[in-house]
Motif scaffolding. Structure first.
Motif, short mmCIF file in Angstrom:
data_model
loop_
_atom_site.label_atom_id
_atom_site.label_comp_id
_atom_site.label_asym_id
_atom_site.label_seq_id
_atom_site.Cartn_x
_atom_site.Cartn_y
_atom_site.Cartn_z
N VAL A 131 12.02 -0.86 -5.76
CA VAL A 131 10.61 -0.98 -6.12
C VAL A 131 10.00 0.41 -6.14
N VAL A 132 9.15 0.63 -7.16
CA VAL A 132 8.41 1.89 -7.27
C VAL A 132 6.93 1.57 -7.06
N VAL A 133 6.31 2.28 -6.13
CA VAL A 133 4.89 2.10 -5.84
C VAL A 133 4.12 3.06 -6.74
N ASN A 134 3.28 2.51 -7.59
CA ASN A 134 2.56 3.31 -8.58
C ASN A 134 1.11 3.51 -8.14
N LYS A 174 0.81 -1.22 0.00
CA LYS A 174 0.00 0.00 0.00
C LYS A 174 0.84 1.26 0.00
N SER A 175 2.13 1.17 0.34
CA SER A 175 2.95 2.38 0.47
C SER A 175 4.42 1.98 0.37
N PRO A 176 5.30 2.95 0.20
CA PRO A 176 6.74 2.65 0.20
C PRO A 176 7.20 2.01 1.52
N LEU A 232 12.26 2.86 -4.03
CA LEU A 232 12.82 3.99 -4.77
C LEU A 232 11.94 5.22 -4.69
N GLY A 233 10.65 5.02 -4.41
CA GLY A 233 9.72 6.13 -4.34
C GLY A 233 8.35 5.68 -4.78
N TYR A 234 7.51 6.67 -5.09
CA TYR A 234 6.15 6.35 -5.51
C TYR A 234 5.71 7.35 -6.56
N ILE A 235 4.68 6.94 -7.32
CA ILE A 235 4.07 7.81 -8.32
C ILE A 235 2.62 8.02 -7.90
N PRO A 236 2.21 9.27 -7.68
CA PRO A 236 0.84 9.52 -7.20
C PRO A 236 -0.20 9.09 -8.23
#
Length: 732
Positions: free
Chosen positions: A699-702, A472-474, A486-490
């Protein structure tokens, strides 16, 4: 040290995070509230559709001691002073027999309120049974059995509405009945108390009648037994000529006792005479010795003579002091002394002769007494057996007379008491017609329904959150996947067009979106400070996770700093060309590797600052095409032309294309859709990538819902500062 840290981490995981729990509930607050309102409205509709139920209550006083004309408690068999008596009476009031009296009195069987009502559940059960004929059905009943079953069910419903409540430390008991009709509730509450009183009176009358009948039967039998015993006693008296058996036996007993005492005295005298005779016989020739024997001297006749002898001897002694032996007085005194001595000798001889006669007389007397005692005993023995039989017959008569008198008196007592019906209880308060319903408590039910639905919604939210093992989140990337985030994309708004979503990186209204992508670019750049990072593969676990979007935006981010080439290696379902509005027939990667087109013809120049190599014509065997050396040679040639090469590959779980390309890339970035992809799936994909010797950088959370994350973690968004910073420029 590592074990200590592991234990500390496990202990932190075991502690319930109250703040997280609260934030989960707050995140679902509107859904919980909506569910609570819906449930409350539904319950309200049901409650307001329920009929009103009224309760009427009457109060009875259970008498501790019933008023009776004559005491015959033994006939009824209870002790009203015991606590068990009151408990028994309470149970009798609640008994089925009392309820049946009132049930038939008010014809409850035909009352519409107590008829079986058809419900939705019953209709549904009937529908299911009709649709499924193989299910067991209830056996068919004849008319009589069906009527009995209906009566039993109706009576059970009637009994369920009755409640009996004893008042503690008193003899009072409250009888309540509930009904939709307040008048019926009042009448039945009073009728139940009256039915209990009447049932107890009927029971007492029945017991009295049974006792009277039984006593009457026993009384005739006892009368006959008494008459028979009296006749036997009278016949025995006549046969033995008895007038006063008690006087005769007592006289004979006294006579036997007297004879026994006389024999004892006779034996004592004989023994005394024999002893004295034996002593005198031994000293019969010795007068002096006989004279000194105590048995002789103690005899009354001898004592008189000895007293006389002592007196004469004293007289002679006194005269001898005055006169001489020849003096006439002395001569007379000596003659008197001699006469007394001769008298003493004669008395002793007579005593010896008398003792012999006394011995003979005592012996004869003893023999006669013993013979008389023997005869008396024989006579008394015969009278004793007669008396024993007489006493037995007399006791039998007395016993029969006592039993007869007792049963006769009890029968008379029962007959008199049978006509005196004293109630075992009385009303202290009759039930009145209730004005306010006791059921349903609408406000309370609705309030409880609202509270229960809210609590249920909270529990369901927590359960779903506990069962939700998606990323659900980084933070979940680090805790659940044990990997680098690595981060997330809103997540963008759904109403945006596809073109706007594709180029959201350049949209001034999506500052948070572009800054999030730049943050991922920065994370990759910082991780590649000590080694070149030319080729970056972007893949995902499952389709529709946004890997193509992440590839495009990552290429746009690097394009502001370096020369970037975006390669669409997803030859099975290419999307880059359509997203960038390129012609579908445009040559691309498949054409270049297949040798049908030149490299420069497969690259589209300067598409929003980046060069793009589409997938090209979809081949029949994309995996074999990507597995050869041509791809490695192509990447080597392109690396000499571009600073960064971003490769969009298919999902790992779907096909193995990404695993084939992974060893040829300098870094692999795994895209995970927020709150959608389960953590075990991502862990499995990471394991497959490591087995393929891929260099997974993170991993990038999209499609992360930033507003939900803000409320969930209780802090401001990571890029709130940038939004605030950009606002003045926008206003300007």
């Amino acid at each position: 040290m590592d074990s200590v840290n592991l234990q500390e981490q496990e202990s932190r995981e075991q502690v319930i995070d109250l703040r997280k729990t609260f934030m989960v509930i707050m995140a679902a607050k509107w859904r919980i509230l909506l569910m609570a309102i819906m449930v409350t409205v539904l319950v309200g509709v049901v409650v307001f559709g329920m009929p009103k139920v009224y309760r009427a209550t009457s109060t009875l006083l259970i008498e501790a001691q019933q008023a009776q004309a004559i005491k015959i408690e033994e006939v009824y068999g209870f002790n009203s002073m015991q606590q068990e008596y009151y408990l028994t009476q309470f149970e009798i009031i609640k008994s089925r027999a009392v309820a049946e009296r009132v049930f038939h009195q008010f014809n409850i069987l035909e009352h519409p309120e107590f008829q079986g009502k058809s419900s939705l559940t019953n209709d549904l059960v009937k529908l299911i049974k009709s649709a499924l004929p193989f299910l067991p059905s209830e056996p068919s009943l004849d008319q009589e059995a069906a009527a009995a079953r209906k009566m039993t069910k109706t009576l059970n419903r009637f009994i369920d509405r009755i409640s009996v409540s004893p008042i503690r430390r008193t003899q009072l008991v409250q009888i309540s009945f509930e009904s939709e009709d307040p008048k019926l509730a009042r009448d039945i509450a009073n009728a139940l108390g009256q039915a209990y009183i009447e049932s107890q009176l009927d029971a007492r009358v029945g017991i009295t009648q049974k006792a009277n009948t039984w006593l009457g039967g026993r009384l005739e039998e006892l009368r006959q037994r008494l008459e028979d015993s009296e006749k036997r006693l009278e016949r025995f008296r006549e046969d033995n000529n008895l007038v006063d058996v008690a006087g005769i036996t007592s006289l004979d007993a006294r006579e036997l006792q007297q004879l026994t005492d006389d024999i004892t005295s006779a034996r004592s005298r004989k023994a005394q005479a024999e002893g004295l005779w034996q002593l005198l016989e031994r000293y019969k020739n010795n007068y002096q010795r006989l004279q000194s024997l105590p048995e002789v001297t103690s005899h009354p006749s001898i004592q008189n003579v000895r007293r006389e002898l002592i007196t004469v001897e004293r007289k002679v002694s006194e005269l001898a002091q005055v006169y001489g032996p020849k003096h006439p007085k002395m001569v007379a005194a000596q003659a008197e002394l001699k006469t007394v001595q001769e008298n003493l000798r004669r008395q002793i001889q007579e005593l010896v002769a008398g003792i012999q006669k006394e011995l003979e007389s005592a012996d004869q007397n003893l023999v006669a007494l013993e013979q008389q005692l023997k005869e008396a005993r024989s006579v008394f023995s015969g009278l004793s057996s007669v008396e024993t039989e007489y006493r037995r017959l007399q006791r039998e008569v007395e016993t029969n007379r006592t039993l007869f008198d007792s049963f006769l008196g009890r029968q008379k007592e029962t007959e008199v008491a049978g006509d005196f019906n004293s109630p075992v209880a009385r009303f202290t308060d009759f039930a009145t017609m209730p004005t306010d319903p006791v059921k349903p408590k609408r406000k309370l039910i609705i309030l409880l329904a609202f509270v229960a639905s809210v609590v249920l919604g909270m529990v369901v939210s927590l359960v779903f959150d506990a069962l939700n093992d998606t990323v659900k989140s980084p933070k979940d990337v680090e805790t659940l996947l044990r990997h680098r985030a690595l981060g997330y994309i809103p997540r963008l708004k759904k109403r945006l067009a596809q073109k706007d979503k594709t180029f959201a990186f350049f949209d001034d209204q999506q500052k948070m979106y572009s800054e999030a992508v730049r943050s991922i670019r920065t994370s990759l750049s910082l991780m590649a400070l000590d080694k070149p990072l030319k080729v970056i593969e972007v893949t995902s676990s499952l389709p529709e996770e946004g890997k193509s979007t992440a590839s495009l935006n990552l290429a746009f981010a690097f394009s502001s700093l370096e020369k970037v080439l975006l390669i669409d290696a997803d030859m099975r379902k290419p999307t880059v060309a359509s997203r960038l509005e390129l012609p579908p027939y445009q040559a691309g990667l498949a054409d270049c590797i297949g040798g049908t087109e030149e490299l420069d013809d497969c690259i589209i120049r300067d598409v929003r600052g980046i060069d793009v190599m589409p997938a090209g014509a979809v081949p029949l065997n994309p995996l074999e095409l990507l597995s050869g050396d041509k791809l490695s040679k192509l990447l080597a040639e392109l690396s000499s032309r571009y600073d960064k090469i971003i490769i969009d590959t298919p999902p790992v779980q779907a096909v193995s294309d990404a695993l084939v390309i992974a060893p040829k890339a300098d870094a692999v970035v795994l895209v995970v859709k927020a709150d959608s992809t389960r953590s075990p799936v991502v862990q499995h994909v990471l394991a497959k990538l490591h087995q393929a010797h891929a260099r997974v950088y993170g991993v990038v959370v999209n499609q992360l819902a930033t507003d939900k994350q803000t409320s969930y973690y209780g802090g401001s968004s990571e890029y709130g500062y940038y939004q605030a910073y950009e606002q003045p420029a926008d206003k300007a």
